[in-house]
Design a protein around this motif. Structure first.
Motif, PDB file in Angstrom:
ATOM      1  N   THR A  88     -45.590  19.033 -81.515  1.00 15.15           N
ATOM      2  CA  THR A  88     -46.144  18.221 -80.250  1.00 15.15           C
ATOM      3  C   THR A  88     -47.374  16.985 -80.716  1.00 15.15           C
ATOM      4  OG1 THR A  88     -46.951  18.735 -77.985  1.00 15.15           O
ATOM      5  CG2 THR A  88     -48.116  19.955 -79.500  1.00 15.15           C
ATOM      6  N   PHE A 136     -50.546  16.535 -80.687  1.00 16.83           N
ATOM      7  CA  PHE A 136     -51.763  17.220 -80.925  1.00 16.83           C
ATOM      8  C   PHE A 136     -53.182  16.627 -80.340  1.00 16.83           C
ATOM      9  CE2 PHE A 136     -49.008  19.401 -84.182  1.00 16.83           C
ATOM     10  CZ  PHE A 136     -49.106  20.507 -83.641  1.00 16.83           C
ATOM     11  N   MET A 189     -53.119  16.891 -76.827  1.00 19.14           N
ATOM     12  CA  MET A 189     -53.529  18.281 -76.403  1.00 19.14           C
ATOM     13  C   MET A 189     -55.048  18.575 -76.482  1.00 19.14           C
ATOM     14  SD  MET A 189     -51.435  21.262 -75.916  1.00 19.14           S
ATOM     15  CE  MET A 189     -49.673  21.562 -76.228  1.00 19.14           C
ATOM     16  N   GLU A 190     -55.558  17.799 -77.399  1.00 23.09           N
ATOM     17  CA  GLU A 190     -57.080  17.806 -77.808  1.00 23.09           C
ATOM     18  C   GLU A 190     -57.623  17.008 -76.449  1.00 23.09           C
ATOM     19  OE1 GLU A 190     -57.383  17.466 -82.449  1.00 23.09           O
ATOM     20  OE2 GLU A 190     -57.799  15.783 -81.294  1.00 23.09           O
ATOM     21  N   LEU A 245     -52.263  24.688 -83.475  1.00 23.26           N
ATOM     22  CA  LEU A 245     -53.009  24.427 -82.130  1.00 23.26           C
ATOM     23  C   LEU A 245     -54.307  25.029 -82.096  1.00 23.26           C
ATOM     24  CD1 LEU A 245     -50.288  24.602 -79.508  1.00 23.26           C
ATOM     25  CD2 LEU A 245     -51.505  22.778 -79.761  1.00 23.26           C
ATOM     26  N   LEU A 247     -57.456  22.688 -81.845  1.00 19.41           N
ATOM     27  CA  LEU A 247     -58.324  22.672 -80.714  1.00 19.41           C
ATOM     28  C   LEU A 247     -59.817  23.051 -80.790  1.00 19.41           C
ATOM     29  CD1 LEU A 247     -55.834  23.327 -78.022  1.00 19.41           C
ATOM     30  CD2 LEU A 247     -56.698  21.238 -78.468  1.00 19.41           C
ATOM     31  N   PRO A 255     -46.837  17.565 -74.681  1.00 17.19           N
ATOM     32  CA  PRO A 255     -47.776  18.900 -74.334  1.00 17.19           C
ATOM     33  C   PRO A 255     -46.983  19.586 -73.276  1.00 17.19           C
ATOM     34  CG  PRO A 255     -49.040  17.334 -75.434  1.00 17.19           C
ATOM     35  CD  PRO A 255     -47.938  16.542 -75.217  1.00 17.19           C
TER      36      PRO A 255
END
Lengths: 210, 407
Positions: free
Chosen positions: B71, B73, B76-77, B151, B155, B207
């Motif tokens: 994905t 990332f 996502m962050e 992940l 994160l 995401p």
């Protein structure tokens, strides 16, 4: 688990007016037939010796907490009608038994209970006016766990209250629950036996009914 | 069990999914026999067992093979940066973290001698089917491990709580994959997970789509496992391999993983509250249900081998998963409408014809020509199922019908 994946080949056409048929949950047009009668002889608890120690511990703590008059403890609960909690949502018992097993393994004192028709609901008119009866609450002193269980069950109402003793917190109006057999049971396994919830009813209170 | 997975090294490479040079990676082979591929979509060829030299076989990917995901990332962050996104429901994530830390199954995945004995008794076609089942399941669990692990790593700075949950979920997936791989050792096989990490193609999902897809994967995984478990508990004569006895506790992990994605989506209401979200929800439901149905109908021998009727099993799993999913997705499919199953059954018929064309000796352009009407037919069935009137749904924390609900 990741056993299924998404086919990449589905072309998505966007429907301009997708007909929507709202189907709210829990509002069933035919209320289940439920009989309410006094609990004259409480069901015998059949516990394996493995679990009984945690129950003893819990019973002891009931005693201790009852003696500590004046000090109040916070109890967190979620509640819905009994049909949803114990019959439709029957797989919820897997979690309760899992947690009971875990408490047994770690010799942890029990801190969660199922309460049928809890008396504390009288303090929550906003809840009771939206609640079908009889109702069942999952009560715990572990607020985070109740938050998690609310996330899981979703279609329940959550709140908290303070009580000075466990007896007071878990007091209930004895009610026997009977659910109609599902008309159309298509699962390749039988339903869980009714009465599974008795393991999680507060022990002390059952005894006091005798 | 998690230690088993320490063999898997190239996690840090995960972010660059285009590593497709399997020939360089041959370490970590401790078993005499190594499987170099995972399942194909057609019934398993009798070639999964490799010689001692570990002759490589092309990874046969198809639409329905268990997939590895990657994905964005960085997005996502951003999504879970508590500085940027002040609406994150810390309370729910802290509750989830406590639940994952509890680690109910820490001591659950312990094998005994029943496994090897049962495996030795499994002979003939059923043996092959079991091997394929273990391979596919192991690949699927491992795929979850890779994604969650990465992940968890990425994160850590922006949202330590969410990161730790991802790491704990990768712990669970590693345990599951390791347990399944040990199961393969009963059949004198082993999946070379390091090789898989490098050689498999990774499917990229933004995401938002990772949330929909993994939520469904986890919840459908729960329903599959618990259904098999409860069925075998009732019909122990079909209990031909002890791994199923572990499913009851095992699948509670899957269920919790699904809850976490539920919380992630609630923390990003933009993925739940508009018309596009409804369309995507239905799309992912359909994709996941159709994939499972087509896959399983190619493997009826497995389900019949454990005493299940494949289609009834699948429909039960689909209906239950859909009911569960309706507690978070803003729209789901009307799978309880008998027309939905009729459509699935027609898809199976077309899909089998497609597979049959693929297996003929015709030149590839003839094959392709023959496939055109079948692909068109399949696509139109899928589209028709997608366009069936949906069911409005959602968490009561968001749903428009909440004020009228009677609990």
């Amino acid at each position: 688990m990741w056993s299924v994946t998404v086919t990449g080949a589905l072309g998505v056409a966007v429907p301009t007016a997708a007909a929507c048929r709202p189907k709210p949950f829990l509002i069933s047009s035919s209320l289940p037939k439920q009989t309410t009668k006094l609990h004259l002889s409480p069901p015998q608890l059949t516990l394996t010796s493995h679990f009984s120690s945690s129950f003893k511990a819990a019973a002891t703590s009931v005693q201790q907490q009852s003696d500590n008059k004046g000090e109040s403890t916070k109890y967190y609960f979620l509640v819905a009608n009994a049909k949803f909690m114990l019959d439709e949502e029957e797989h919820f018992q897997e979690q309760l038994f899992e947690r009971l097993r875990y408490y047994g393994e770690r010799e942890k004192e029990l801190d969660f209970w199922l309460v049928i028709e809890p008396k504390f609901l009288d303090k929550f008119p906003k809840i009771t006016q939206r609640l079908r009866r009889p109702a069942v609450a999952l009560v715990s002193t572990n607020g985070s766990w109740i938050t998690f269980m609310k996330l899981r069950l979703d279609r329940v109402l959550a709140e908290s209250f303070e009580a000075t003793s466990l007896d007071e917190a878990l007091a209930s109006n004895p009610t026997t629950l009977e659910f109609d057999k599902p008309k159309n049971w298509v699962a390749p396994y039988p339903k869980y036996e009714p009465g599974w919830w008795e393991t999680f009813l507060p022990k002390k209170i059952e005894e006091s009914v005798v | 069990m998690a230690a088993e997975m320490a063999l898997v090294k190239p996690i840090s490479k995960f972010a660059s999914p285009k590593l497709t040079n399997p020939s360089k990676y041959l370490s970590g082979r401790r078993f005499s026999t190594v499987i170099r591929m995972s399942a194909t979509s057609s019934p398993p060829p009798p070639t999964t067992v490799k010689s001692k030299k570990g002759t490589k076989k092309e990874i046969q990917e198809s639409l329905l093979t268990p997939r590895f995901y990657t994905t964005d990332f960085e997005e996502m962050e951003q999504l879970f940066n508590t500085e940027i996104n002040k609406n994150l429901n810390e309370e729910e994530f802290i509750a989830l973290l406590q639940e994952f830390k509890t680690d109910y199954n820490q001591t659950h995945f312990v094998r005994n001698k029943e496994f090897k004995e049962a495996a030795d008794k499994l002979q003939g076609p059923l043996r092959q089917i079991f091997v394929e089942f273990l391979e596919r399941s192991c690949t699927a669990e491992f795929s979850g491990f890779l994604l969650y692990k990465e992940l968890g790593r990425r994160l850590k700075k922006t949202n330590p709580v969410v990161a730790e949950i991802f790491s704990l979920m990768s712990r669970d997936e590693a345990r599951h994959a390791g347990f399944l791989n040990k199961g393969l050792s009963d059949f004198n096989l082993a999946l070379d997970l390091g090789f898989l990490t490098k050689a498999r193609k990774y499917t990229f999902f933004k995401p938002k789509f990772i949330f929909y897809a993994t939520y469904l994967s986890e919840k459908i995984g729960y329903w599959r496992y618990i259904t098999i478990y409860r069925h075998l508990k009732q019909n122990p004569e079909f209990q031909c391999y002890p791994i199923f006895k572990y499913f009851e506790n095992w699948c509670q992990d899957e269920n919790r993983h699904g809850d976490f994605f539920s919380a992630l989506m609630k923390a990003q209401p933009q993925f739940l509250n508009d018309w596009q979200a409804k369309l995507w929800s239905r799309f992912f439901c359909l994709s996941v249900y159709v994939t499972m149905y087509l896959n399983d109908c190619q493997r009826t021998n497995f389900y019949e081998g454990i005493g299940l009727n494949t289609k009834e099993f699948d429909m039960h799993v689909i209906i239950e998963t859909n009911r569960t999913t309706a507690r978070i997705f803003p729209a789901v499919l009307d799978v309880e409408n008998p027309e939905f199953k009729r459509k699935l059954d027609r898809m199976v018929v077309i899909y089998e014809k497609l597979l049959a064309v693929g297996q003929t000796d015709d030149p590839s352009f003839i094959k392709n020509l023959k496939k055109i009407p079948l692909v068109t037919g399949l696509a139109s069935e899928i589209l028709a199922a997608y366009l069936m009137p949906p069911v409005e749904s959602g968490s009561v924390d968001f749903a428009e019908f909440e004020p009228n609900l009677v609990y």
